[in-house]
Every structure is written in structure tokens, then in C-alpha cells.
Write a protein that holds these residues in place. Structure first.
Motif, PDB file in Angstrom:
ATOM      1  N   LEU A 191      -4.990  -8.550  -3.769  1.00  0.00           N
ATOM      2  CA  LEU A 191      -5.757  -7.480  -3.364  1.00  0.00           C
ATOM      3  C   LEU A 191      -5.077  -6.314  -3.616  1.00  0.00           C
ATOM      4  CD1 LEU A 191      -8.963  -6.835  -2.064  1.00  0.00           C
ATOM      5  CD2 LEU A 191      -7.399  -7.200   0.188  1.00  0.00           C
ATOM      6  N   GLU A 192      -3.763  -6.199  -3.167  1.00  0.00           N
ATOM      7  CA  GLU A 192      -3.020  -4.949  -3.265  1.00  0.00           C
ATOM      8  C   GLU A 192      -2.594  -4.584  -4.774  1.00  0.00           C
ATOM      9  OE1 GLU A 192       1.336  -5.219  -2.501  1.00  0.00           O
ATOM     10  OE2 GLU A 192       1.546  -3.057  -2.651  1.00  0.00           O
ATOM     11  N   PHE A 193      -2.831  -5.565  -5.786  1.00  0.00           N
ATOM     12  CA  PHE A 193      -2.762  -5.137  -7.071  1.00  0.00           C
ATOM     13  C   PHE A 193      -4.048  -4.432  -7.427  1.00  0.00           C
ATOM     14  CE2 PHE A 193      -3.593  -6.161 -11.472  1.00  0.00           C
ATOM     15  CZ  PHE A 193      -2.473  -5.510 -12.191  1.00  0.00           C
ATOM     16  N   LEU A 194      -5.088  -5.063  -7.092  1.00  0.00           N
ATOM     17  CA  LEU A 194      -6.416  -4.421  -7.257  1.00  0.00           C
ATOM     18  C   LEU A 194      -6.461  -2.782  -6.644  1.00  0.00           C
ATOM     19  CD1 LEU A 194      -9.091  -7.187  -6.758  1.00  0.00           C
ATOM     20  CD2 LEU A 194      -7.806  -6.688  -8.765  1.00  0.00           C
ATOM     21  N   ALA A 195      -6.069  -2.608  -5.504  1.00  0.00           N
ATOM     22  CA  ALA A 195      -6.106  -1.210  -4.953  1.00  0.00           C
ATOM     23  C   ALA A 195      -5.181  -0.596  -5.984  1.00  0.00           C
ATOM     24  CB  ALA A 195      -5.457  -1.520  -3.157  1.00  0.00           C
ATOM     25  N   ALA A 196      -4.001  -1.121  -6.194  1.00  0.00           N
ATOM     26  CA  ALA A 196      -2.924  -0.052  -7.104  1.00  0.00           C
ATOM     27  C   ALA A 196      -3.919   0.281  -8.325  1.00  0.00           C
ATOM     28  CB  ALA A 196      -1.861  -0.810  -7.302  1.00  0.00           C
ATOM     29  N   LEU A 197      -4.346  -0.689  -8.867  1.00  0.00           N
ATOM     30  CA  LEU A 197      -5.339  -0.460 -10.232  1.00  0.00           C
ATOM     31  C   LEU A 197      -6.189   0.606 -10.071  1.00  0.00           C
ATOM     32  CD1 LEU A 197      -6.551  -3.284 -12.693  1.00  0.00           C
ATOM     33  CD2 LEU A 197      -7.814  -1.213 -12.486  1.00  0.00           C
ATOM     34  N   TYR A 198      -6.935   0.522  -9.014  1.00  0.00           N
ATOM     35  CA  TYR A 198      -8.093   1.530  -8.618  1.00  0.00           C
ATOM     36  C   TYR A 198      -7.283   2.868  -8.397  1.00  0.00           C
ATOM     37  CZ  TYR A 198     -12.123  -1.444  -8.367  1.00  0.00           C
ATOM     38  OH  TYR A 198     -13.301  -2.182  -8.784  1.00  0.00           O
ATOM     39  N   LYS A 199      -6.250   2.999  -7.469  1.00  0.00           N
ATOM     40  CA  LYS A 199      -5.653   4.246  -7.019  1.00  0.00           C
ATOM     41  C   LYS A 199      -4.923   4.991  -8.584  1.00  0.00           C
ATOM     42  CE  LYS A 199      -1.965   6.063  -4.560  1.00  0.00           C
ATOM     43  NZ  LYS A 199      -0.913   6.404  -3.590  1.00  0.00           N
ATOM     44  N   SER A 200      -4.286   3.857  -9.600  1.00  0.00           N
ATOM     45  CA  SER A 200      -3.805   4.417 -10.550  1.00  0.00           C
ATOM     46  C   SER A 200      -4.938   4.958 -11.513  1.00  0.00           C
ATOM     47  CB  SER A 200      -2.947   3.511 -11.255  1.00  0.00           C
ATOM     48  OG  SER A 200      -2.540   4.009 -12.695  1.00  0.00           O
ATOM     49  N   ALA A 201      -5.969   4.485 -11.829  1.00  0.00           N
ATOM     50  CA  ALA A 201      -7.020   4.963 -12.716  1.00  0.00           C
ATOM     51  C   ALA A 201      -7.591   6.147 -11.953  1.00  0.00           C
ATOM     52  CB  ALA A 201      -8.209   3.732 -12.653  1.00  0.00           C
ATOM     53  N   PHE A 202      -7.759   6.176 -10.945  1.00  0.00           N
ATOM     54  CA  PHE A 202      -8.726   7.458 -10.403  1.00  0.00           C
ATOM     55  C   PHE A 202      -7.763   8.655 -10.015  1.00  0.00           C
ATOM     56  CE2 PHE A 202     -12.003   4.288  -8.056  1.00  0.00           C
ATOM     57  CZ  PHE A 202     -12.256   3.771  -9.390  1.00  0.00           C
ATOM     58  N   THR A 203      -6.445   8.401  -9.900  1.00  0.00           N
ATOM     59  CA  THR A 203      -5.576   9.559  -9.689  1.00  0.00           C
ATOM     60  C   THR A 203      -4.790   9.793 -10.927  1.00  0.00           C
ATOM     61  OG1 THR A 203      -3.687   8.180  -9.185  1.00  0.00           O
ATOM     62  CG2 THR A 203      -5.031   8.932  -7.377  1.00  0.00           C
ATOM     63  N   GLY A 204      -4.799   9.035 -11.947  1.00  0.00           N
ATOM     64  CA  GLY A 204      -3.825   9.247 -13.187  1.00  0.00           C
ATOM     65  C   GLY A 204      -2.374   8.980 -12.947  1.00  0.00           C
ATOM     66  N   GLN A 205      -2.144   8.527 -11.672  1.00  0.00           N
ATOM     67  CA  GLN A 205      -0.491   8.163 -11.591  1.00  0.00           C
ATOM     68  C   GLN A 205      -0.153   6.824 -11.684  1.00  0.00           C
ATOM     69  OE1 GLN A 205       1.497  10.882 -11.249  1.00  0.00           O
ATOM     70  NE2 GLN A 205      -0.315  12.113 -11.632  1.00  0.00           N
ATOM     71  N   PRO A 206       0.978   6.549 -12.107  1.00  0.00           N
ATOM     72  CA  PRO A 206       1.593   5.069 -11.929  1.00  0.00           C
ATOM     73  C   PRO A 206       1.459   4.935 -10.400  1.00  0.00           C
ATOM     74  CG  PRO A 206       3.180   6.485 -13.047  1.00  0.00           C
ATOM     75  CD  PRO A 206       2.000   7.191 -12.634  1.00  0.00           C
ATOM     76  N   VAL A 207       1.263   3.436  -9.921  1.00  0.00           N
ATOM     77  CA  VAL A 207       1.302   3.183  -8.576  1.00  0.00           C
ATOM     78  C   VAL A 207       2.268   1.913  -8.497  1.00  0.00           C
ATOM     79  CG1 VAL A 207      -0.049   2.096  -6.851  1.00  0.00           C
ATOM     80  CG2 VAL A 207      -0.870   3.840  -8.322  1.00  0.00           C
ATOM     81  N   ARG A 208       3.342   1.876  -7.670  1.00  0.00           N
ATOM     82  CA  ARG A 208       4.121   0.920  -7.310  1.00  0.00           C
ATOM     83  C   ARG A 208       4.012  -0.059  -6.273  1.00  0.00           C
ATOM     84  NH1 ARG A 208       8.734   2.044 -10.320  1.00  0.00           N
ATOM     85  NH2 ARG A 208      10.005   0.645  -8.980  1.00  0.00           N
ATOM     86  N   ALA A 209       4.303  -1.586  -6.238  1.00  0.00           N
ATOM     87  CA  ALA A 209       4.000  -2.305  -5.491  1.00  0.00           C
ATOM     88  C   ALA A 209       4.625  -1.742  -4.049  1.00  0.00           C
ATOM     89  CB  ALA A 209       4.437  -3.696  -5.775  1.00  0.00           C
ATOM     90  N   GLY A 210       3.870  -2.167  -2.987  1.00  0.00           N
ATOM     91  CA  GLY A 210       4.360  -1.696  -1.622  1.00  0.00           C
ATOM     92  C   GLY A 210       4.094  -0.318  -1.321  1.00  0.00           C
TER      93      GLY A 210
END
Ligand SMILES: NC(=O)c1ccc[n+]([C@@H]2O[C@H](COP(=O)([O-])OP(=O)(O)OC[C@H]3O[C@@H](n4cnc5c(N)ncnc54)[C@H](O)[C@@H]3O)[C@@H](O)[C@H]2O)c1
Length: 389
Positions: A346-365
Motif C-alpha cells: 500500500l505504501e508503494f502505491l501511495a508513493a507511486l501516486y505521489k511521485s506521478a502527481f508531484t513529479g518528484q521522486p518518493v522514498r520509502a518511509g
């Protein structure tokens, strides 16, 4: 190297359910009728289906016709929990109901096996975790697991063992592909394609299985960079997403999730130092769907024969997951697909969406309670969140 599953620790507050486990299904639609009911029937005398819940009387009646008259029907979950006190609740309702129904069943002392997605946000997941039994000594539970049936076929179990043991060499590059096709009629169902009711598009609803399996095989992810698009369908959420992923051990992966692809396929390919392992299927896999190609310097027939010969021949299925779930219930230990194993995907999916919508890399945690992507997969992004009515 893939990370270990969470430790199976019993707790002092839990109770080990008596066998046969008295089970109830909630939501008697397609997945419960087509997959959970056959899985329950396949467990012999370890489990007995005693109740079914649906708010639609016609669906409930049709289900009871199939399941048998000794399955008592209920129009609501709370009424069923109070009357039946089941040891196990299997949830197959639409996604927006999962978190509340999971918590209600846990509070009533039942173990829960819930359809994917288990819930719609990390915030919701953390409330489910808080409702589980504690994990300090004694028989544990109740616990909540999410249905990710592709983890449990013998081909996946075998591949994971080979990867973990180092037999295939260090994982280096991977591809994870869920390229499916859904037409306009599919999205005419009101709850589909909406954040509040489906939780997202092919990332959350379709590719979730393949991405979960990728993480199950490769272990801790570290960073994701993603894109999402709404190319064809008139939906709130995406209809395609892509991502680049770096795992903690350095393995790099590509991910594609689509409902726009006429030639449908589900695929995972992992190139390791000594061999490529590849899974190609659509909605479920068997041993024959896995291929192992040795590197030229590793053309050892005995070794490659071992790679291609899982000890068992169990297709991925709800039955394969339920079997292990009942084993965990019998021991009073945390079942597979719960706790850390459920939250990480679930955290991976949240990070994928965050990265897609913000255009920024997202790190675990990095997605914590102060982050809008903790509370909703759209993160209140103005281009993606539902407009105020
Ligand atoms: N694991 C898989 O491969 C897989 C495949 C398909 C669907 N699913 C998941 O299964 C879930 C259900 O999907 P489906 O295709 O079976 O949907 P469905 O619409 O066929 O069935 C859902 C059922 O829930 C009932 N329902 C609605 N509100 C209810 C409530 N408050 N209490 C009790 N029942 C209620 C509906 O009347 C309906 O019968 C979804 O989360 C979906 O993502 C998983």
C-alpha cells in the motif's frame, strides 16, 4: 535480497479459534461466488461457511442457492457478527467498505481475509492495524490479511525461494507489467474510476496484484519515480501509470499499469546475475507460466532442471492463500499477507501516486501522517482530486 516476512508472534490478548472455523462471507458478488466459495469448499472440515451478508437480497438469495440453505443470510454485517460470532470473515464488498468492515469484524474477535485493496489509504491501514490483536507472547490475533492470491501459487513460492537463496545470483533489473483492457461499459458502473469508491485506477485496482508480487519477490523498495495519465476513459483516477523503482539492494525495475492495452498480459521478469526468471499470464499462474533462462556461463542442466521443477504444483488461487491463512489461525500466529507485508504494498502505491502527481521522486518511509498522500491516493492534488460538489 528479499526481506523476511514479519515474525509470526503470538499475543496475550488473542484467542486461537476453535476448528472447524465458523466462517462468514460479506458481499456475495462476483469474487465471493467465483473464488471464495470454491476456496472454502476446498478446505474440507477445517472451515464451515455458516453465514453470508449482502445488502442486495437478490444477490444474497442467489448465493445461498449455490452455497446451501444451512448458510444463514443477513442484510447487514453488524447483525451477522452479533448473531453468529464467526471466527473468520471473508470480505468481498466494494473497496470503500473494506476498512470499516475489517475493523468491525476484528472488534468482534474475527480474523479477516479481505479482498484487495484492503483499504484506500495508509491512514486507513493504520486504523486497521490498531484494531488487530497485539503481538506480544501468547496465542495471537485476530489479524487482517489482504487477498493477493498470486503470491501463493507454487511457481511464486519456488521463485521466491530461489531468489532468497541466491541460487539465481543477485537480482539486477526487473520489469513488472499489467497491461489490461477495460471498455467504456466497464467504467459505466458508478463506483468505478472514482477515488472515493474504487480508490484509484489500474494502479490501485488492477496492477496491484503484479506490483505486490514484484515486491514479494524482491523485498524492500527504496525509491520510486512515476507518471500517470488519463488517456481514454472519462474517470477521476488514472487509466495508465508507469514507474521506475530502485530497491534497497540496488535492483532497478520498470512498472506499467494500464487498462488501455488490446493485447492483454500480466508479466514479471527479473534478470539476475545467473539467470532470468519470467512469469507470463493474465489473471492467474501455474508452474508452466514461469520460465528460467540461465546465463551462458551457467548452462548447467542439473541446476536449471531444479529451477524449472517446483516441489509442488499449486496454481495461484484464493484456495492457496486460504490454506496458509487457516494454518496461521490454527497456530494463533500472524497470517501471510498481513501486517508489514500488507502495508508495504500500500505504501508503494501511495508513493507511486505521489511521485506521478508531484513529479518528484518518493522514498520509502517518507509518507507520514502530515503528508496528504497518507490520507488519500490523490493527495488532494488539484489536477487529480475530485472537485468539490
Ligand atoms: N482478488 C482478485 O483477483 C479480485 C478479482 C475481482 C474483484 N476483486 C475485489 O473484490 C471486491 C468485490 O468485487 P466484485 O467484482 O466481486 O464486486 P461485486 O459488485 O460483484 O460484489 C460486491 C457485492 O457486495 C455487496 N455489497 C455492497 N455493499 C454491501 C454492504 N454494505 N454489505 C454487504 N454487502 C454489500 C453488493 O451487493 C455485491 O453483491 C473488490 O474489492 C474487488 O477489487 C478481487
Amino acid at each position: 535480497m528479499p526481506a523476511a516476512e514479519p515474525a509470526a508472534e503470538p499475543s496475550p490478548t488473542g484467542t486461537t479459534p476453535s476448528f472447524p472455523v465458523r466462517a462468514a462471507v460479506v458481499g456475495t458478488g462476483g469474487i465471493v461466488t467465483g473464488s471464495h466459495l470454491p476456496a472454502l469448499r476446498g478446505m474440507g472440515d477445517r472451515v464451515r461457511l455458516v453465514a453470508a451478508v449482502d445488502t442486495d437480497p437478490a444477490r444474497l438469495a442467489a448465493f445461498r442457492d449455490r452455497a446451501g440453505e444451512d448458510v444463514t443470510g443477513y442484510g447487514g454485517l453488524d447483525e451477522m457478527l452479533a448473531a453468529e460470532r464467526p471466527g473468520l470473515v471473508l470480505l468481498g464488498t466494494p473497496p470503500a467498505l473494506h476498512a470499516e468492515q475489517t475493523r468491525a469484524a476484528l472488534r468482534a474477535g474475527a480474523w479477516v481475509l479481505c479482498e484487495k485493496p484492503l483499504c484506500l489509504s495508509l491512514a486507513e491501514y493504520d486504523t486497521i492495524a490498531a484494531a488487530e490483536g497485539t503481538e506480544e507472547g501468547g496465542p495471537g490475533g485476530p489479524y487482517a490479511s489482504v487477498v493477493f492470491q498470486h503470491r501463493y501459487g507454487s511457481g511464486a513460492v519456488h521463485a521466491r525461494e530461489l531468489l532468497r537463496s541466491g541460487e539465481l545470483g543477485r537480482p539486477l533489473v526487473a520489469h513488472c507489467q499489467t497491461t489490461w483492457y477495460r471498455d467504456r461499459a466497464y467504467y459505466s458502473v458508478p463506483w468505478r474510476g472514482r477515488w472515493a469508491t474504487e480508490g484509484g485506477g489500474p494502479t490501485m485496482g488492477h496492477g496491484i496484484h503484479q506490483m505486490d508480487l514484484l515486491l514479494h519477490l524482491l523485498g524492500e523498495w527504496e525509491e520510486v519515480r512515476a507518471m500517470a495519465g488519463r488517456l481514454v476513459h472519462d474517470v477521476e483516477s488514472e487509466d495508465v501509470s508507469t514507474a521506475l523503482v530502485r530497491f534497497a539492494d540496488g535492483t532497478m525495475a520498470t512498472v506499467v499499469n494500464s487498462v488501455l492495452s488490446p493485447d492483454e498480459v500480466s508479466r514479471i521478469r527479473i534478470d539476475c546475475a545467473h539467470a532470468t526468471v519470467e512469469l507470463t499470464h493474465l489473471y492467474g499462474h501455474a508452474n508452466d507460466d514461469w520460465a528460467y533462462t540461465p546465463a551462458v556461463h551457467r548452462r548447467d542442466d542439473a541446476r536449471t532442471a531444479h529451477w524449472r521443477s517446483p516441489a509442488a504444483d499449486v496454481p495461484s488461487s484464493h484456495a492457496a492463500q486460504l490454506d496458509g491463512f487457516l494454518d496461521a489461525m490454527a497456530k494463533g500466529v500472524r497470517p501471510p499477507g498481513s501486517g508489514v507485508a500488507a502495508r508495504r504494498t500500500l505504501e508503494f502505491l501511495a508513493a507511486l501516486y505521489k511521485s506521478a502527481f508531484t513529479g518528484q521522486p518518493v522514498r520509502a518511509g517518507e509518507i507520514g501522517p502530515e503528508d496528504p498522500y497518507y490520507h488519500a491516493m490523490h493527495g488532494n492534488h488539484p489536477d487529480w482530486a475530485p472537485k468539490e460538489q
